[in-house]
Design a protein around this motif. Structure first.
Motif, PDB file in Angstrom:
ATOM      1  N   UNK A  91      -7.069   5.039   8.398  1.00 62.10           N
ATOM      2  CA  UNK A  91      -6.385   4.955   7.427  1.00 62.10           C
ATOM      3  C   UNK A  91      -5.612   4.139   7.057  1.00 62.10           C
ATOM      4  N   UNK A  92      -5.441   4.037   5.920  1.00 61.46           N
ATOM      5  CA  UNK A  92      -4.953   2.718   5.408  1.00 61.46           C
ATOM      6  C   UNK A  92      -3.384   1.743   6.407  1.00 61.46           C
ATOM      7  N   UNK A  93      -3.953   0.150   6.479  1.00 61.81           N
ATOM      8  CA  UNK A  93      -2.766  -0.765   6.945  1.00 61.81           C
ATOM      9  C   UNK A  93      -1.935  -0.704   6.378  1.00 61.81           C
ATOM     10  N   UNK A  94      -2.062  -0.885   4.839  1.00 64.68           N
ATOM     11  CA  UNK A  94      -0.482  -0.732   4.020  1.00 64.68           C
ATOM     12  C   UNK A  94      -0.104   0.600   3.832  1.00 64.68           C
ATOM     13  N   UNK A  95      -0.109   1.457   4.120  1.00 66.81           N
ATOM     14  CA  UNK A  95       0.396   3.048   4.126  1.00 66.81           C
ATOM     15  C   UNK A  95       1.127   3.115   5.213  1.00 66.81           C
ATOM     16  N   UNK A  96       0.282   2.751   6.493  1.00 68.24           N
ATOM     17  CA  UNK A  96       1.074   2.706   7.665  1.00 68.24           C
ATOM     18  C   UNK A  96       2.488   1.920   7.799  1.00 68.24           C
ATOM     19  N   UNK A  97       2.404   0.369   7.005  1.00 69.39           N
ATOM     20  CA  UNK A  97       3.770  -0.678   7.409  1.00 69.39           C
ATOM     21  C   UNK A  97       4.587  -0.081   6.114  1.00 69.39           C
ATOM     22  N   UNK A  98       4.172   0.375   4.943  1.00 67.45           N
ATOM     23  CA  UNK A  98       5.007   1.560   4.276  1.00 67.45           C
ATOM     24  C   UNK A  98       5.882   1.983   4.677  1.00 67.45           C
ATOM     25  N   UNK A  99       4.954   2.980   5.109  1.00 68.71           N
ATOM     26  CA  UNK A  99       5.755   3.597   5.878  1.00 68.71           C
ATOM     27  C   UNK A  99       6.532   3.726   7.279  1.00 68.71           C
ATOM     28  N   UNK A 100       6.619   2.688   7.893  1.00 69.02           N
ATOM     29  CA  UNK A 100       7.804   2.089   9.017  1.00 69.02           C
ATOM     30  C   UNK A 100       6.169   2.810  10.172  1.00 69.02           C
ATOM     31  N   UNK A 101       5.646   2.577  10.634  1.00 66.04           N
ATOM     32  CA  UNK A 101       4.401   2.436  11.350  1.00 66.04           C
ATOM     33  C   UNK A 101       3.664   1.442  11.372  1.00 66.04           C
ATOM     34  N   UNK A 102       4.331   0.665  12.230  1.00 65.20           N
ATOM     35  CA  UNK A 102       3.835  -1.144  12.283  1.00 65.20           C
ATOM     36  C   UNK A 102       2.862  -0.468  13.176  1.00 65.20           C
ATOM     37  N   UNK A 103       1.794  -0.886  13.373  1.00 62.36           N
ATOM     38  CA  UNK A 103       0.074  -0.662  13.916  1.00 62.36           C
ATOM     39  C   UNK A 103       0.235  -1.590  14.966  1.00 62.36           C
ATOM     40  N   UNK A 104       1.490  -2.643  14.686  1.00 63.35           N
ATOM     41  CA  UNK A 104       1.035  -3.785  15.567  1.00 63.35           C
ATOM     42  C   UNK A 104       1.713  -3.536  16.674  1.00 63.35           C
ATOM     43  N   UNK A 105       2.777  -2.561  16.390  1.00 62.91           N
ATOM     44  CA  UNK A 105       3.421  -1.893  17.940  1.00 62.91           C
ATOM     45  C   UNK A 105       3.176  -1.033  18.037  1.00 62.91           C
TER      46      UNK A 105
END
Length: 203
Positions: A91-105
């Motif tokens: 899954x695209x990291x930018x998609x995760x960030x833009x939709x409120x899923x910060x992968x680092x957390x």
């Protein structure tokens, strides 16, 4: 010991925020010789057979109807001594960030068996391969969000204390990232080690 390679994925492919690899087959003679890692979240779904998934130095059994969740930047390897078939989405990291899923957390359970996740995943797979499905892209984005929400709400765990092996993996990752970002310059082992917060002999 397995070698580890760093991989980069395009943030989207064909207008979709993920890469879908279907029906990957593994047996004792047909397995990668290297582990790999990337910033993207990876979700593997076992269709048939059994094997194991190595995640940052720890091995987990992986069998039919299991999900293996590869967290961001986890060094991982999927293999078997028998036969194994699985699907994989990255899954695209930018998609995760833009939709409120910060992968680092976020730190998802490594192995999951869930009827809800299976239902969403199989529906996503069905629409992904139906190129004539109306509103295909919108439906796939919706299902991907549902998948991420189900993971975050029911399968997110607190980050455990780092083990010595996990700390060693972190040093390796930092060293690889430094080399990747500075390969066009003359760099020394001392510089790489300093960036990995260790001395050159440890590295």
């Amino acid at each position: 010991m397995l070698k580890a390679r760093y991989e980069q994925y395009e943030q989207s492919r064909g207008g979709l925020p993920f890469v879908f690899n279907a029906n990957i087959s593994r047996d004792r003679f047909n397995s990668s010789k290297e582990a790999n890692w990337h910033e993207n979240l990876e979700i593997q779904y076992c269709i048939k057979g059994s094997g194991s998934v190595l995640l940052d130095g720890k091995t987990y059994p992986f069998c039919e109807n299991n999900f293996a969740i590869v967290n961001s930047n986890a060094i991982h390897y999927t293999g078997t001594d028998a036969k194994l078939w699985y699907d994989c989405i990255i899954i695209s990291t930018s998609f995760c960030e833009q939709t409120g899923f910060p992968l680092n957390n976020l730190n998802f359970q490594p192995i999951i068996e869930s009827k809800k996740l299976t239902e969403i995943f199989l529906k996503l797979k069905e629409i992904y391969f139906d190129l004539s499905a109306p509103f295909r892209t919108a439906k796939l984005n919706k299902l991907l969000l549902q998948l991420l929400l189900a993971l975050a709400e029911h399968h997110n765990i607190e980050t455990p204390p780092s083990t010595e092996k996990a700390k060693s993996y972190e040093k390796v990752k930092l060293a690889i990232m430094y080399i990747r970002d500075n390969y066009h310059q003359k760099i020394t082992l001392d510089e790489i080690a300093k960036n990995a917060f260790c001395d050159k002999y440890t590295l």
